[in-house]
Motif scaffolding. Structure first.
Motif, PDB file in Angstrom:
ATOM      1  N   ILE A 234       4.596  19.103  46.469  1.00 54.77           N
ATOM      2  CA  ILE A 234       5.867  18.649  47.059  1.00 54.77           C
ATOM      3  C   ILE A 234       7.015  19.548  46.628  1.00 54.77           C
ATOM      4  CG2 ILE A 234       7.527  16.745  47.123  1.00 54.77           C
ATOM      5  CD1 ILE A 234       5.066  14.863  46.779  1.00 54.77           C
ATOM      6  N   LEU A 235       7.040  19.883  45.326  1.00 52.49           N
ATOM      7  CA  LEU A 235       8.135  20.695  44.790  1.00 52.49           C
ATOM      8  C   LEU A 235       8.222  22.055  45.468  1.00 52.49           C
ATOM      9  CD1 LEU A 235      10.337  21.311  42.651  1.00 52.49           C
ATOM     10  CD2 LEU A 235       8.474  22.068  41.134  1.00 52.49           C
ATOM     11  N   TYR A 236       7.096  22.780  45.513  1.00 55.63           N
ATOM     12  CA  TYR A 236       7.146  24.158  46.029  1.00 55.63           C
ATOM     13  C   TYR A 236       7.076  24.238  47.549  1.00 55.63           C
ATOM     14  CZ  TYR A 236       6.818  25.535  41.177  1.00 55.63           C
ATOM     15  OH  TYR A 236       7.074  25.688  39.837  1.00 55.63           O
ATOM     16  N   SER A 237       6.631  23.188  48.197  1.00 51.63           N
ATOM     17  CA  SER A 237       6.639  23.178  49.653  1.00 51.63           C
ATOM     18  C   SER A 237       8.065  23.111  50.203  1.00 51.63           C
ATOM     19  CB  SER A 237       5.822  21.997  50.191  1.00 51.63           C
ATOM     20  OG  SER A 237       4.463  22.153  49.880  1.00 51.63           O
ATOM     21  N   PHE A 238       8.916  22.409  49.504  1.00 46.02           N
ATOM     22  CA  PHE A 238      10.291  22.248  49.988  1.00 46.02           C
ATOM     23  C   PHE A 238      11.286  23.168  49.291  1.00 46.02           C
ATOM     24  CE2 PHE A 238       8.293  18.199  51.095  1.00 46.02           C
ATOM     25  CZ  PHE A 238       8.648  18.124  52.432  1.00 46.02           C
ATOM     26  N   LYS A 239      10.789  23.912  48.299  1.00 46.82           N
ATOM     27  CA  LYS A 239      11.677  24.828  47.576  1.00 46.82           C
ATOM     28  C   LYS A 239      11.732  26.142  48.322  1.00 46.82           C
ATOM     29  CE  LYS A 239      12.642  25.670  42.711  1.00 46.82           C
ATOM     30  NZ  LYS A 239      12.090  25.557  41.337  1.00 46.82           N
TER      31      LYS A 239
END
Length: 240
Positions: A234-239
């Motif tokens: 979730i963190l790196y998909s939206f970062k």
């Protein structure tokens, strides 16, 4: 494409408390490299503060000019071990090799073929494609967690990987070094996948053999790591 005759292979081995397997995996790697006549290679072992006697065993290999050994002063995790190795690798292709016996080094050639014959940037060895010599039956909950994490990762990066959490990940070194890795634990797996996918590198998968361990045999990844991986996706998909 990578020239099969001239390329250099870097093999990263993160290692933590593997006194029962480290000698055997190094023996298998040596046999595989000789079998496929790969003469230009380096092996980087990162001991992640083992306390079971692994460090004493590694000292037996300190005079091997093909093997570099680095020691962490604290137990930091698989991702941190890879961060350390990346400072020193010099090969054209980098393969990550777990220090247990779950993954078979005789799959190296299969993993490397896409680099020789296509424009592959990254190759993942899949335990679920079929076509390996053998696959030990997985724990159901591990299998389910893997499928869910792979599905979610695919959903966000628009790929159709079958095994995002595989321990056999192979990279053009230039691609791997083009991203900044932060995750220190097993969450390295989704982080590296997402960051490379976002840069539009070309992914391939090949079937591999797998001899998974039980916890009694030394398996370290658990349910907690699945939740950390989910958070990482979730963190790196939206970062950005």
């Amino acid at each position: 494409m990578i020239d099969k005759k001239t390329f250099k292979l870097s093999i990263i081995i993160p290692c933590y408390n593997e006194k029962n397997t480290i000698k055997e995996i190094l023996k298998k790697i040596d046999q595989s490299l000789k079998n496929y006549e790969f003469s230009k290679y380096e092996i980087l072992i990162i001991d992640d503060f083992s306390n079971d006697g692994t460090k004493e065993i590694l000292k037996d290999f300190s005079n091997n000019d093909k093997i570099q050994i680095y020691y962490h002063d604290y137990n930091l995790g698989k991702g941190a071990a890879i961060h350390t190795a990346l400072k020193y690798i010099t090969g054209d292709i980098t393969i990550i090799q777990d220090s247990d016996l779950e993954y078979d080094p005789f799959d190296y050639y299969k993993l490397l073929v896409p680099f020789f014959e296509t424009n592959a940037d990254i190759v993942y060895g899949s335990r679920f494609l079929g076509g390996g010599k053998y696959v030990r039956i997985h724990f159901f909950w591990h299998y389910l967690a893997n499928k869910i994490l792979t599905f979610l990762c695919n959903l966000f990066i628009n790929l159709n990987l079958t095994d995002m959490e595989t321990g056999y990940k192979v990279f053009k070194t230039s691609a791997l070094k083009s991203i900044h890795l932060k995750e220190k634990s097993f969450s390295f797996e989704p982080e590296v996948t997402i960051k490379l996918a976002k840069k539009n590198y070309k992914f391939f998968e090949v079937p591999i053999s797998y001899n998974g361990r039980s916890y009694e045999e030394g398996k370290k990844i658990g349910l907690k790591d699945a939740f950390i991986a989910l958070k990482t996706i979730i963190l790196y998909s939206f970062k950005g």
